[in-house]
Each structure stands twice: as structure tokens, then as C-alpha cells.
Design a protein around this motif. Structure first.
Motif, short mmCIF file in Angstrom:
data_model
loop_
_atom_site.label_atom_id
_atom_site.label_comp_id
_atom_site.label_asym_id
_atom_site.label_seq_id
_atom_site.Cartn_x
_atom_site.Cartn_y
_atom_site.Cartn_z
N HIS A 103 -73.94 67.77 -12.29
CA HIS A 103 -74.78 68.40 -11.28
C HIS A 103 -76.10 67.65 -11.15
CE1 HIS A 103 -72.78 72.36 -12.87
NE2 HIS A 103 -71.90 71.50 -12.36
N ARG A 119 -58.53 70.49 -7.17
CA ARG A 119 -59.68 71.35 -6.97
C ARG A 119 -59.86 71.75 -5.51
NH1 ARG A 119 -63.28 72.44 -10.76
NH2 ARG A 119 -63.12 71.40 -12.78
N ARG A 167 -74.62 65.15 -6.97
CA ARG A 167 -74.07 64.69 -8.23
C ARG A 167 -74.91 63.53 -8.77
NH1 ARG A 167 -70.54 68.90 -8.87
NH2 ARG A 167 -69.90 67.85 -10.80
N ASP A 220 -66.50 70.29 -7.26
CA ASP A 220 -67.15 70.19 -8.57
C ASP A 220 -66.46 69.12 -9.41
OD1 ASP A 220 -68.88 70.80 -10.62
OD2 ASP A 220 -67.66 72.46 -11.37
N SER A 253 -62.89 73.37 -4.36
CA SER A 253 -64.14 73.10 -5.03
C SER A 253 -64.43 71.61 -5.04
CB SER A 253 -64.08 73.63 -6.46
OG SER A 253 -65.17 73.20 -7.23
N ASN A 310 -77.22 74.95 -11.84
CA ASN A 310 -75.92 75.56 -12.10
C ASN A 310 -75.39 76.20 -10.82
OD1 ASN A 310 -75.33 74.89 -14.77
ND2 ASN A 310 -76.65 76.52 -15.56
N HIS A 311 -74.07 76.28 -10.72
CA HIS A 311 -73.43 76.58 -9.45
C HIS A 311 -73.88 77.88 -8.79
CE1 HIS A 311 -70.80 73.15 -9.47
NE2 HIS A 311 -70.42 73.43 -10.69
N HIS A 339 -66.54 66.96 -12.02
CA HIS A 339 -66.99 66.46 -13.32
C HIS A 339 -66.03 65.38 -13.83
CE1 HIS A 339 -70.15 69.43 -13.99
NE2 HIS A 339 -69.35 70.30 -13.42
N GLY A 378 -69.47 73.64 -4.83
CA GLY A 378 -69.20 72.85 -6.01
C GLY A 378 -70.12 71.67 -6.17
N GLY A 379 -70.77 71.23 -5.08
CA GLY A 379 -71.69 70.11 -5.17
C GLY A 379 -71.06 68.79 -4.82
#
Length: 492
Positions: free
Chosen positions: A413, A313, A395, A349, A347, A154-155, A351, A69-70
Motif C-alpha cells: 500500500h 482477485r 502501490r 490489492d 480486488s 489500510n484498505h 501484494h 484494493g489500490g
């Protein structure tokens, strides 16, 4: 017709000539086998048989913890006081002019400082976030790379890049390359095992695929409770004797076909049947954690329960316990000779909901990962076991302001600069590699591409990334694609 009289001198000369040819043939075969140009009889029947490295390596096993997910390096590993100072201000337009974002509206985006506090840890003084207090206690064993970068934003492509060296389908994963190059030291478990917790990586099984390599080198997905591998047990009415008889017949047929065709995939099929039979006794014993001391189980936190309402998440209420069990299983797997263990958690991720989300996710991984490092070290396994903790990218220092969002509570991202860390297996711990700019926007010192990271990982195992290759489709493909250089600063 009269027989030709026996000539002792001629017979001796013929014997010596034929013997020398045979010895030369055996010597040539041995040399070609050592260079990997022909397969040995053992490797044909068991593709996971141990193989020699290109040169003596320090690492024998790898535990690769992948945070899908970053994860935000700005909130975990890379403190930026200047970013905090300029919180809410826009970046200079020249920095974002040619940059692609997944969701950010760059015309109105502003800098977002971190709410986290960083503390110098260990004798080395490496700074870690307040959400990683346990991992921080292992600072002197950790080499933190703050200057990672990738081209993928992108993931799924980025996850493929980190796990296979390229951002597209079809390439073998890191674990597949290692087991292909070195085999495995375990006779009754796979050479490459995958354990997951949380929501699951968006890349799914493509992240542990063997790609163009034979399927025996693919990761085998294990569960940390119940039946370790689905459909491993015999169905009702099938005894062990019946199963063994059937397997022997299947092996005979497969061996005949292998001898006729030399197809590596048939050798994989033979090895898979035999391994599955061995695993029926070894796998259940593996996941039976009651043999571990109470102190060990508590150190890892295998019975922890989480709050699924906070940072959803990261997974459900059992994500804490599941990830902890996976970390303990990883140690048990490398003890049993498994070459490569993947731990996936998702995850990361964020956002939106970054503050609550990163607290929850870090809370899931911090205690058991630190316990894993300390447990390996106490057992004398850390010197030969490489531990990696990474995501696919980082991020942004910009807050996410996607259209329709009322508040900036997350980050987008960011492939241009992110962090990961390595420990054990010959890595020089207690240091930070690389540096990012004062706002964390880009790499300023010692850039490390993912291909460089992979080249270094293989080097620790005694493998030259330029030589570990497979001819496929008329091309020699390798983990490091067309790049890669060893980061010497990482090696002790």
C-alpha cells in the motif's frame, strides 16, 4: 349593545397592513427555503425532489468507478524510467525512516520497476500503460491526476476516506451528499445507485452509506441480472391493487406522524415506499439490455467471458461480462435522471502476482470504460456527466518482501502518491495534473488531497463544499471535513 359603525378608511388600512404582513411572510419563507434553512412542502414529502445548486454547475450526473484494493499507478498511469533503471536497489534510508507499511520489511526492501510499456496517446500525449489501450484512446477527454495523496494506508479506512471524506465510520458518502444537496431528476429510480463486480470492496455497504443524513440518500444496491433489487417484486397472492391500497394507508399514517414530528426519517420512509412501487415497473425495464443495439452491446463487451484462473482477485469467469453490463447500465441510469452511480470492482490489492493480476483486472475494465466514455460523448451526455475512475491509494515503488515470501511479485500500500482520472462534466480533458518524484515515492508538484478532489467534484455540480453541510452532534459536518480546496486546473 350598539354595533361599531363601519369605517371604510380603517378597513382599508387594516386590509393593506395584513396583506403586507402576509406577503412579507411568504417572501421570507421563500428566501429561507432557497437558502436551505427551511424545507419546502415538496421536499418534506419527497426528499429527492430536485433542488437548486449554490451556483450554475456543469455536471448534472456522476458515474464514479471505484477500483477497490489500490490499483498500481506505477503500472497504469505514472511511468518511471528511473525506477526501472534502479530496479533491485534499495531506497535511501531517509526516505523510509518514518514511513509505515502494511507488509513490507523496509530493512531489506528494494525498488521494483514496472514490466509495463507506456505510450503517448491522443493529441495531448498523455502516457497510458499498455494494459489500458482502449481508455488511452479517450486521452483527450481525460484529466489525469498523478499527485493524489491520503493519510490512510489500510484498505477500509482508505476506502472510507475516498468515498466519504474521512477515514472512519458514520459519514455520508459522496453520492449521498450530492443527492442531499441537489436531489434527483428521476421519479421512478433511486437518486443514488450502486453496482458491483468482482470480489467486493472490503469496505462493503459502509462505502455507500448515508451516514448521519436521512436514509433516502443512501446508495441502493442494484443487480445487473435477474431481479434488480432483492424483494422488489410482490410476494405470491398480492395483486397490484392490494399493494396500492396498503401503500395508501401506510402513507396516510406516516404523513400524520411526519406532520406531528417533522422527522426527516419519516419523509424518507414515505419516499421509499412510493419509490419502491414505481421501481417495480422501471427497474426491470432498466436492466433489459436487449433494447440496446448489437453494436452497443459488443462495444461494451456485455457477453465477454474471462479466465478466472488468471488474476483471481479480479473475480470469477463472469467478472468481464458483469462489469461491462454495469457500465452500460450506468449510462442507462444517468439517461433516466439518476444523480449518482457507483461502479465497484475488486480486488486490485496486488501484494503478489502483480503482473498477471493487473493484466486481468485492466482487461476487465478497459474496454467497457472506454465504451462508456465514447457512448456518453456520442449521445451528448459527457458534457453533463462526470466520470471518475479511482482507488483508495496506490502501490509502492518498492517490491513487497513480506516475511516468508520467496519472491517479490507485488507492491504494498502507498498513500503518499497515487493517480486517478476524471472526464466530462466540465473537466478540462487532455491534461495531466501534478507530478511525482522520479522514483514515484512522493508528490513533487501540485499535491491534491482527497478533500481537494471532493471539493472540486462538488464545485463541478455547482456546490460550494463549505456550504454543503449538516449540523450533527453540535458540529457542522461536510464531505471535505475540515479541509478541501478546489483544483482550478481541472475545470474547463
Amino acid at each position: 349593545m350598539n354595533a361599531e359603525p363601519f369605517n371604510l378608511n380603517l378597513a382599508r388600512r387594516r386590509f393593506l397592513m395584513n396583506s403586507s404582513c402576509s406577503v412579507a411572510s411568504f417572501a421570507l419563507a421563500a428566501m429561507l427555503e432557497k437558502e436551505g434553512l427551511i424545507a419546502s412542502e415538496n421536499s418534506l414529502t419527497n426528499p429527492l425532489a430536485p433542488k437548486d445548486a449554490h451556483f450554475p454547475g456543469t455536471a448534472k450526473n456522476c458515474i464514479f468507478i471505484f477500483l477497490a484494493g489500490g490499483p498500481s499507478q506505477i503500472d497504469l498511469y505514472d511511468p518511471k524510467p528511473k525506477l526501472q533503471e534502479l530496479n533491485g536497489q534499495p531506497l535511501p534510508k531517509e526516505l523510509t525512516e518514518k514511513v509505515r507499511f502494511a507488509f513490507i520489511n523496509k530493512e531489506t526492501a528494494t525498488l521494483s520497476g514496472s514490466a509495463r510499456k507506456f505510450t503517448k496517446s491522443g493529441e495531448c500525449g498523455t502516457e497510458f500503460s499498455d494494459v489500458l489501450p482502449n481508455i488511452a484512446t479517450c486521452a483527450d477527454d481525460i484529466a489525469l491526476i498523478r499527485s493524489m495523496y491520503t493519510e490512510q494506508f489500510n484498505h477500509h479506512p482508505a476506502q472510507l476516506m475516498m468515498n466519504t471524506g474521512v477515514g472512519r465510520f458514520g459519514r455520508p458518502s459522496v453520492g449521498s451528499w450530492l443527492t442531499y444537496g441537489l436531489g434527483s431528476q428521476s421519479n421512478n429510480l433511486p437518486g443514488y445507485v450502486v453496482l458491483t463486480a468482482g470480489r467486493g470492496a472490503s469496505g462493503g455497504a459502509s462505502l455507500w452509506s448515508s451516514g448521519s443524513l436521512p436514509s433516502t440518500y443512501a446508495g441502493v444496491l442494484f443487480r445487473n441480472q435477474g431481479e434488480p433489487v432483492l424483494n422488489l417484486n410482490n410476494p405470491p397472492g398480492i395483486s397490484s391493487a392490494m399493494q396500492k391500497s396498503g401503500l395508501e394507508a401506510i402513507k396516510k399514517l406516516n404523513t400524520e406522524q411526519l406532520n406531528e414530528t417533522g422527522d426527516d426519517e419519516i419523509a424518507s420512509r414515505i419516499a421509499s415506499y412510493e419509490l419502491a412501487f414505481q421501481m417495480q415497473s422501471s427497474a426491470p425495464e432498466l436492466i433489459e439490455l436487449s433494447s440496446e443495439t448489437k453494436e452497443t452491446q459488443e462495444a461494451y463487451g456485455v457477453n465477454r467471458k474471462g479466465d478466472s484462473k488468471t488474476g483471481k482477485r479480479g473475480g470469477g469467469a463472469d467478472a468481464e461480462g458483469a462489469f461491462a453490463r454495469n457500465c452500460l447500465l450506468a449510462r442507462r441510469l444517468v439517461e433516466r435522471g439518476v444523480r449518482f452511480v457507483n461502479l465497484y470492482h475488486a480486488s486490485w490489492d496486488h501484494h503478489s502476482g502483480l503482473d498477471a493480476g493487473i493484466k486481468r483486472n485492466a482487461g476487465i475494465v478497459d474496454q467497457p470504460v472506454a465504451a462508456l466514455l465514447k457512448d456518453l460523448k456520442q449521445r451528448g451526455l459527457l458534457d453533463s456527466t462526470l466520470v471518475v475512475m479511482a482507488g483508495e491509494f496506490g502501490r509502492t515503488p518498492l517490491g513487497e518482501n513480506r516475511t516468508g515470501s520467496k519472491a517479490v511479485t507485488g507492491r504494498d500500500h502507498h498513500p503518499g502518491a497515487f493517480s486517478l482520472w476524471m472526464a466530462g462534466g466540465g473537466v478540462k480533458g487532455g491534461q495531466v495534473i501534478g507530478k511525482t518524484t522520479e522514483l514515484g515515492w512522493s508528490v513533487e508538484e501540485d499535491p491534491v488531497h482527497i478533500n481537494d478532489f471532493h471539493a472540486t467534484l462538488l464545485h463541478l455540480f455547482g456546490l460550494n463544499h463549505l456550504k454543503l453541510a449538516q449540523n450533527f452532534g453540535g458540529l457542522d459536518i461536510r464531505l471535505t471535513n475540515v479541509g478541501g480546496k478546489v483544483v482550478d486546473k481541472l475545470i474547463s
